[in-house]
Design an enzyme around this catalytic site. Sequence first.
Site, PDB file in Angstrom:
ATOM      1  N   HIS A 159       0.837  -1.193   0.000  1.00  0.00           N
ATOM      2  CA  HIS A 159       0.000   0.000   0.000  1.00  0.00           C
ATOM      3  C   HIS A 159       0.874   1.246   0.000  1.00  0.00           C
ATOM      4  CE1 HIS A 159      -3.947  -2.061   1.530  1.00  0.00           C
ATOM      5  NE2 HIS A 159      -3.454  -2.594   0.431  1.00  0.00           N
ATOM      6  N   GLU A 193       1.405   3.730   2.062  1.00  0.00           N
ATOM      7  CA  GLU A 193       2.211   4.060   3.233  1.00  0.00           C
ATOM      8  C   GLU A 193       3.503   3.242   3.262  1.00  0.00           C
ATOM      9  OE1 GLU A 193      -2.190   4.282   4.488  1.00  0.00           O
ATOM     10  OE2 GLU A 193      -0.934   3.203   3.050  1.00  0.00           O
ATOM     11  N   TRP A 242     -18.038   4.735 -39.360  1.00  0.00           N
ATOM     12  CA  TRP A 242     -17.763   5.139 -37.988  1.00  0.00           C
ATOM     13  C   TRP A 242     -18.104   6.618 -37.825  1.00  0.00           C
ATOM     14  CZ3 TRP A 242     -16.742   1.402 -34.592  1.00  0.00           C
ATOM     15  CH2 TRP A 242     -16.202   0.218 -35.058  1.00  0.00           C
ATOM     16  N   GLU A 268     -21.671   0.977 -23.240  1.00  0.00           N
ATOM     17  CA  GLU A 268     -21.393   1.432 -24.605  1.00  0.00           C
ATOM     18  C   GLU A 268     -22.630   1.394 -25.504  1.00  0.00           C
ATOM     19  OE1 GLU A 268     -17.814   0.445 -26.522  1.00  0.00           O
ATOM     20  OE2 GLU A 268     -16.692   0.029 -24.698  1.00  0.00           O
TER      21      GLU A 268
END
Length: 383
Positions: free
Chosen positions: A57, A59, A182, A312
């Site tokens: 992590h 820390e 597209w 989507e």
Amino acid sequence: MTHSDDAEMARLMQLALQLAAQGEGHVEPNPMVGCVLCDSGGEVFGRGFHRKLGGPHAEVEALRDAQNSGHQDRVAGCTALVTLEPCCHTGRTPPCTDALVKAGVGRVLVATLDPFEKVSGRGIAQLREAGIQVEVGLEQRAARRLNGPYFKRVSTGLPWVIGKWAMSLDGKIATRTGHSQWISSRLSRELVHRMRRRMDAILVGANTALADDPLLTARLADDSPEGPQRTALRVVVDSQLRIPFESQLVRTCRDYPLLLACGPQAPLSRRKELEARGATVLESKHTEPSQRLDELLRHLVAEHQVTNLMVEGGGKLLGSLADAGHLDQCDVFLAPKIIGGESAPSPVGGLGLATVDSAQTWQLIFHHSVGGDLHLRFRRADD
């Protein structure tokens, strides 16, 4: 602290937040966390962030950075700035509270508490019991926004839902004949593949699956130095299980996971055949579509640990999510084209609003040009 001290600590917490953001797409379902170590004069000598799921992590990374750079002797009594409450339980890694206490850190500034039930204030309490001075709330709003998806999942049991679509200047996602490939540019589509790499799941409706025969995987250019960071679960809302056996989604479901969400009227024979081909079928007993949708979202969190869900299309599904208040973020690719046609579809269908003044306010997070298109990202203004 003086006003100048406050300003300096705020700057360092912003640095910790910038570090934390580098874990996006690598740490989920864990939150993104950053940590900075500094001395009494505000000089930084240790930096770290949670790099990947199962790894050290923030820390611990910051403490290691201090040690590796020859500043181990500066840790005792120092200040640690952490973007999220340090964990105090053993999960994939040992408790970060133990690491901070063992290192002799004198003060910890925490941006925001962790809503996870095994932490949720306990990490702060353990640090204070060990004699460490702890302050909470520095840059809290920014920290909560950074981990908005994590906070929503932990607090509500629902994923962070991102609506994504490409549309023309006049708000069309296809022509009157249904042709859509597209609307957006090649570079916009490549960006979508990079976005997919950071998703836990990608969702489409049955009509989109039938009309576009999508693959819904993260595909990058051959010369791209980047590779997919995660394999998103592909999900199709298909109440009658109409998806063709020869579709790309079904043909590739042993290589890329596929979940089909159907209703109680779906033919049993199709379910068995789809499962035999490697798909997972989630059958809901609810007859009301909104109930099935809510059930699906909760299933994705409970069974698949989905934090970020990208939708989507199509317009019917996005409309249902909008009507139910499930949308949290919208990524829109606006193409410099005019399609026209009264019957040409728009990106969001559903029931819609009765009056404009009842509309949810959205905040523009960023915008930039990509391949001649304009990529716009919005989030709920109250998040």
